[in-house]
Each structure stands twice: as C-alpha cells, then as structure tokens.
Design a protein around this motif. Structure first.
Motif, PDB file in Angstrom:
ATOM      1  N   GLN A 172       0.832  -1.201   0.000  1.00 37.33           N
ATOM      2  CA  GLN A 172       0.000   0.000   0.000  1.00 37.33           C
ATOM      3  C   GLN A 172       0.872   1.260   0.000  1.00 37.33           C
ATOM      4  O   GLN A 172       0.577   2.227  -0.696  1.00 37.33           O
ATOM      5  N   ALA A 173       1.948   1.238   0.752  1.00 35.91           N
ATOM      6  CA  ALA A 173       2.875   2.376   0.780  1.00 35.91           C
ATOM      7  C   ALA A 173       3.544   2.557  -0.577  1.00 35.91           C
ATOM      8  O   ALA A 173       3.713   3.691  -1.043  1.00 35.91           O
ATOM      9  N   ASN A 174       3.923   1.458  -1.235  1.00 39.03           N
ATOM     10  CA  ASN A 174       4.529   1.543  -2.576  1.00 39.03           C
ATOM     11  C   ASN A 174       3.561   2.184  -3.561  1.00 39.03           C
ATOM     12  O   ASN A 174       3.952   3.057  -4.348  1.00 39.03           O
ATOM     13  N   LEU A 175       2.308   1.758  -3.530  1.00 40.58           N
ATOM     14  CA  LEU A 175       1.309   2.339  -4.430  1.00 40.58           C
ATOM     15  C   LEU A 175       1.106   3.821  -4.145  1.00 40.58           C
ATOM     16  O   LEU A 175       1.010   4.631  -5.076  1.00 40.58           O
ATOM     17  N   MET A 176       1.048   4.179  -2.882  1.00 40.82           N
ATOM     18  CA  MET A 176       0.889   5.588  -2.526  1.00 40.82           C
ATOM     19  C   MET A 176       2.061   6.418  -3.042  1.00 40.82           C
ATOM     20  O   MET A 176       1.866   7.484  -3.634  1.00 40.82           O
ATOM     21  N   ALA A 177       3.276   5.934  -2.828  1.00 40.43           N
ATOM     22  CA  ALA A 177       4.466   6.677  -3.243  1.00 40.43           C
ATOM     23  C   ALA A 177       4.548   6.809  -4.760  1.00 40.43           C
ATOM     24  O   ALA A 177       4.907   7.865  -5.275  1.00 40.43           O
ATOM     25  N   HIS A 178       4.207   5.743  -5.498  1.00 46.83           N
ATOM     26  CA  HIS A 178       4.268   5.794  -6.957  1.00 46.83           C
ATOM     27  C   HIS A 178       3.170   6.683  -7.551  1.00 46.83           C
ATOM     28  O   HIS A 178       3.292   7.130  -8.691  1.00 46.83           O
ATOM     29  N   ARG A 179       2.136   6.945  -6.785  1.00 48.19           N
ATOM     30  CA  ARG A 179       1.047   7.806  -7.268  1.00 48.19           C
ATOM     31  C   ARG A 179       1.159   9.236  -6.752  1.00 48.19           C
ATOM     32  O   ARG A 179       0.208   9.991  -6.804  1.00 48.19           O
ATOM     33  N   GLY A 180       2.312   9.590  -6.237  1.00 49.34           N
ATOM     34  CA  GLY A 180       2.524  10.965  -5.804  1.00 49.34           C
ATOM     35  C   GLY A 180       2.784  11.103  -4.321  1.00 49.34           C
ATOM     36  O   GLY A 180       3.410  12.060  -3.893  1.00 49.34           O
ATOM     37  N   GLY A 181       2.279  10.177  -3.546  1.00 46.38           N
ATOM     38  CA  GLY A 181       2.552  10.170  -2.111  1.00 46.38           C
ATOM     39  C   GLY A 181       2.250  11.488  -1.431  1.00 46.38           C
ATOM     40  O   GLY A 181       1.260  12.148  -1.727  1.00 46.38           O
ATOM     41  N   ILE A 182       3.145  11.875  -0.555  1.00 42.65           N
ATOM     42  CA  ILE A 182       2.976  13.122   0.196  1.00 42.65           C
ATOM     43  C   ILE A 182       3.990  14.181  -0.244  1.00 42.65           C
ATOM     44  O   ILE A 182       4.141  15.203   0.401  1.00 42.65           O
ATOM     45  N   GLY A 183       4.683  13.900  -1.339  1.00 44.82           N
ATOM     46  CA  GLY A 183       5.644  14.862  -1.868  1.00 44.82           C
ATOM     47  C   GLY A 183       7.049  14.697  -1.327  1.00 44.82           C
ATOM     48  O   GLY A 183       7.958  15.430  -1.717  1.00 44.82           O
ATOM     49  N   LEU A 184       7.241  13.751  -0.457  1.00 46.84           N
ATOM     50  CA  LEU A 184       8.556  13.528   0.136  1.00 46.84           C
ATOM     51  C   LEU A 184       9.559  13.032  -0.904  1.00 46.84           C
ATOM     52  O   LEU A 184      10.722  13.424  -0.890  1.00 46.84           O
ATOM     53  N   ALA A 185       9.101  12.190  -1.839  1.00 47.70           N
ATOM     54  CA  ALA A 185      10.001  11.641  -2.855  1.00 47.70           C
ATOM     55  C   ALA A 185      10.613  12.747  -3.708  1.00 47.70           C
ATOM     56  O   ALA A 185      11.799  12.685  -4.043  1.00 47.70           O
ATOM     57  N   GLU A 186       9.826  13.750  -4.037  1.00 43.94           N
ATOM     58  CA  GLU A 186      10.352  14.843  -4.858  1.00 43.94           C
ATOM     59  C   GLU A 186      11.430  15.621  -4.116  1.00 43.94           C
ATOM     60  O   GLU A 186      12.454  15.987  -4.689  1.00 43.94           O
ATOM     61  N   THR A 187      11.228  15.860  -2.832  1.00 43.40           N
ATOM     62  CA  THR A 187      12.228  16.550  -2.019  1.00 43.40           C
ATOM     63  C   THR A 187      13.509  15.728  -1.924  1.00 43.40           C
ATOM     64  O   THR A 187      14.614  16.260  -2.070  1.00 43.40           O
ATOM     65  N   ILE A 188      13.348  14.427  -1.708  1.00 41.91           N
ATOM     66  CA  ILE A 188      14.519  13.535  -1.645  1.00 41.91           C
ATOM     67  C   ILE A 188      15.229  13.510  -2.982  1.00 41.91           C
ATOM     68  O   ILE A 188      16.458  13.573  -3.055  1.00 41.91           O
ATOM     69  N   PHE A 189      14.452  13.434  -4.074  1.00 40.64           N
ATOM     70  CA  PHE A 189      15.040  13.416  -5.416  1.00 40.64           C
ATOM     71  C   PHE A 189      15.854  14.676  -5.682  1.00 40.64           C
ATOM     72  O   PHE A 189      16.970  14.601  -6.205  1.00 40.64           O
ATOM     73  N   GLN A 190      15.316  15.832  -5.317  1.00 40.09           N
ATOM     74  CA  GLN A 190      16.041  17.087  -5.537  1.00 40.09           C
ATOM     75  C   GLN A 190      17.354  17.103  -4.751  1.00 40.09           C
ATOM     76  O   GLN A 190      18.391  17.525  -5.259  1.00 40.09           O
TER      77      GLN A 190
END
Length: 93
Positions: A66-84
């Motif tokens: 469920q967490a993987n699906l949430m993250a791949h669909r945009g999540g809470i925006g944390l992935a974008e911050t980590i990516f930057q």
C-alpha cells in the motif's frame, strides 16, 4: 515513407542516473509511509477472530505494498524533495 513513430532525442529524455535517483527517492518515501501506516494500526490483527500468526506475519507485506502504491502515485511529496537533494548531491560529485 515517413516513419509514424516519434523519436525523442537522447538529450531530451531522462538519463539512467536520473531515473535511478527518482526510483530511490520513491522507495525511501514508500518506506517512510509504510512505517507511518504501521503506527496508525493498519494491518493490526483484531482481538477477537483474527487470522492468527499468519495474518500478523503477512500484514507487513500489505502495508508495504500500500505504501509503494501511494508513493508511486505521488505520495505526500517527500520523494520529490529527496530526489532534488540526491540530484544536487550527485551533481556536486
């Protein structure tokens, strides 16, 4: 004859490094979300008629998926911050 399939120049597509950094960021966000879902009680076995030990063992897989699906669909925006942050770090090396 004109080829109907569009071609994208190599310079315009994302590089392999960029894709790897983005996937790493998404995985980190998914791990964070799985831990947060765990603390909310998602997947906890009920006191009465639960599935026993098997249910307890496999509930973590459900939370992670469920967490993987949430993250791949945009999540809470944390992935974008980590990516930057990872991108800046990789460009400084």
């Amino acid at each position: 004859m004109i080829d109907p399939t569009p071609t994208i120049p190599a310079s315009r597509g994302p590089s392999a490094t960029t894709e790897k950094l983005r996937e790493t960021a998404i995985k980190l966000e998914a791990s964070f979300l799985a831990e947060m879902l765990k603390h909310t009680g998602l997947g906890a076995t009920p006191d009465g008629f639960g599935g026993g030990v098997g249910e307890e063992q496999f509930s973590s897989f459900l939370r992670q998926e469920q967490a993987n699906l949430m993250a791949h669909r945009g999540g809470i925006g944390l992935a974008e911050t980590i990516f930057q942050a990872l991108s800046r770090s990789a460009s400084n090396d």
